[in-house]
Design an enzyme around this catalytic site. Sequence first.
Site, mmCIF file in Angstrom:
data_model
loop_
_atom_site.group_PDB
_atom_site.id
_atom_site.type_symbol
_atom_site.label_atom_id
_atom_site.label_comp_id
_atom_site.label_asym_id
_atom_site.label_seq_id
_atom_site.Cartn_x
_atom_site.Cartn_y
_atom_site.Cartn_z
ATOM 1 N N GLU A 201 0.809 -1.228 0.000
ATOM 2 C CA GLU A 201 0.000 0.000 0.000
ATOM 3 C C GLU A 201 0.838 1.272 0.000
ATOM 4 O O GLU A 201 0.635 2.155 0.834
ATOM 5 C CB GLU A 201 -0.971 -0.023 1.186
ATOM 6 C CG GLU A 201 -1.887 -1.241 1.141
ATOM 7 C CD GLU A 201 -2.795 -1.383 2.369
ATOM 8 O OE1 GLU A 201 -2.853 -0.470 3.193
ATOM 9 O OE2 GLU A 201 -3.447 -2.432 2.481
ATOM 10 N N ASN B 260 2.317 -4.798 -3.359
ATOM 11 C CA ASN B 260 0.923 -5.184 -3.112
ATOM 12 C C ASN B 260 0.082 -3.944 -2.818
ATOM 13 O O ASN B 260 0.521 -3.056 -2.084
ATOM 14 C CB ASN B 260 0.933 -6.120 -1.890
ATOM 15 C CG ASN B 260 -0.374 -6.825 -1.645
ATOM 16 O OD1 ASN B 260 -0.989 -7.357 -2.573
ATOM 17 N ND2 ASN B 260 -0.827 -6.852 -0.394
ATOM 18 N N GLU C 143 -5.565 -10.847 -1.594
ATOM 19 C CA GLU C 143 -6.387 -10.719 -0.371
ATOM 20 C C GLU C 143 -7.877 -10.719 -0.700
ATOM 21 O O GLU C 143 -8.656 -9.946 -0.138
ATOM 22 C CB GLU C 143 -6.030 -9.418 0.385
ATOM 23 C CG GLU C 143 -4.559 -9.279 0.713
ATOM 24 C CD GLU C 143 -4.225 -8.037 1.539
ATOM 25 O OE1 GLU C 143 -5.137 -7.394 2.077
ATOM 26 O OE2 GLU C 143 -3.025 -7.729 1.643
ATOM 27 N N ASP D 299 -11.636 -10.874 -0.873
ATOM 28 C CA ASP D 299 -12.869 -11.130 -0.134
ATOM 29 C C ASP D 299 -13.960 -10.238 -0.719
ATOM 30 O O ASP D 299 -13.672 -9.250 -1.398
ATOM 31 C CB ASP D 299 -12.733 -10.971 1.395
ATOM 32 C CG ASP D 299 -12.216 -9.626 1.854
ATOM 33 O OD1 ASP D 299 -12.255 -8.652 1.081
ATOM 34 O OD2 ASP D 299 -11.772 -9.552 3.023
HETATM 35 O O1 9MR Z 1 -7.170 -8.635 8.238
HETATM 36 C C1 9MR Z 1 -6.214 -7.864 8.932
HETATM 37 C C2 9MR Z 1 -6.765 -7.444 10.282
HETATM 38 O O2 9MR Z 1 -6.965 -8.583 11.104
HETATM 39 C C3 9MR Z 1 -5.815 -6.468 10.959
HETATM 40 O O3 9MR Z 1 -6.425 -5.967 12.145
HETATM 41 C C4 9MR Z 1 -5.486 -5.320 10.023
HETATM 42 C C5 9MR Z 1 -4.428 -4.389 10.637
HETATM 43 O O4 9MR Z 1 -3.185 -5.031 10.768
HETATM 44 O O5 9MR Z 1 -4.967 -5.820 8.792
HETATM 45 C C6 9MR Z 1 -5.869 -6.633 8.112
HETATM 46 O O6 9MR Z 1 -5.297 -7.061 6.897
HETATM 47 C C7 9MR Z 1 -4.980 -6.044 5.957
HETATM 48 C C8 9MR Z 1 -3.720 -6.461 5.252
HETATM 49 O O7 9MR Z 1 -2.698 -6.715 6.164
HETATM 50 C C9 9MR Z 1 -3.298 -5.423 4.234
HETATM 51 N N1 9MR Z 1 -4.370 -5.109 3.326
HETATM 52 C C10 9MR Z 1 -5.646 -4.779 3.931
HETATM 53 C C11 9MR Z 1 -6.065 -5.879 4.901
HETATM 54 C C12 9MR Z 1 -7.434 -5.589 5.479
HETATM 55 O O8 9MR Z 1 -7.385 -4.427 6.253
#
Ligand code: 9MR
Length: 340
Positions: free
Chosen positions: A147, A188, A252, A254
């Site tokens: 990001e 990513n 990722e 969903d």
């Molecule tokens: O699914 C993840 C969630 O459990 C965490 O609280 C959050 C913060 O670390 O991150 C979520 O995963 C993210 C991923 O690492 C990066 N892309 C976005 C995802 C959804 O927020």
Amino acid sequence: MGQAEPATESSWQTPPTPGWPALRGLMPANVRIGSAVDGKLLATDERYRSELAAQFNAVTAENAMKWVNLEPSPGVYDWSESDQVVKFAQANGQAVYGHTLLWHSSVPAWVSESWPRERIRELLRQHITTVVSRYRGKIWAWDVVNEVLAEDGSLRDSLWLRKLGPGYIADAFRWAHEADPDARLFINDYGTEGRGRKANGLLRLVRELRMAGVPVHGVGFQSHLRWDRAPEDATGNLRRFAALGVSVAITELDVRIQLPVDAEKLLDQALLYQHMLKACLAVSTCESVTLWGFTDTSSWISSHYPGFGAACVFDSDIRPKPAHEALVQELTSRRGTPPG
Ligand code: 9MR
């Protein structure tokens, strides 16, 4: 006499997966199907473990490998959860996708922006080197940077950009490559799976990095979607990245639904899952399709998007939803079809 049998391990373990097909057995040979792994469920829920092993041939630690979780205080690494994920994957013939070495949102609180530039650069170098070296040869691909783009396609304003300038991205890839020359290295992001300003910015960035000889091997498209909106020309978009000579991956996926859930929404959701699988498989350099969790029990959606949920392909009782069936059908119908 008359006393209940003491609970033994075998009496509370659930039987192996009941009769629904496993995605991993249906994928084309050169493309992996993965899921994000919730460390807590992995440690505590046998049904979760057995379905994870049955369905997927790749895993991504949902949180365990983030910097903020790995290094809670300076120089003190806690590998317990990430090691568990790697151990589980090895025991079940799954590849591990590492997530993520650098993300503005997972910087430990003890890192201070007031530190001099060189100190921050050295800290980042050490972090990347430490993590990648520990799992050298055990991790197939890394999200090196996560990001790094703003919505308009320019570089995101972050600690790294402010302190180190735009060169931090190339540095991160070079450091990761030095620590494990065989790992596939990905950039990513989200909101880039369809055509648009952000995807254009990503394309420019990847082109520049490749032209400068930076070891960027792949582009990850997160694909956090909502049930009623397909990305703009995902296939065409992914193809223009592949034309730069990089792999592409859905990292990722969903598809969240606005509650309450009904049969029509579940069908739309299923079609979108299928659409993204197809989009990736239509590209000859598609390396993997990863779901951001596979069961509605553990998805991040409800806490981040109030009023939305049910984003995964299994329900909270770990039973397949129409989305799982749609993926199975898509894969079954393609068997024997050459990729790309
Ligand atoms: O699914 C993840 C969630 O459990 C965490 O609280 C959050 C913060 O670390 O991150 C979520 O995963 C993210 C991923 O690492 C990066 N892309 C976005 C995802 C959804 O927020």
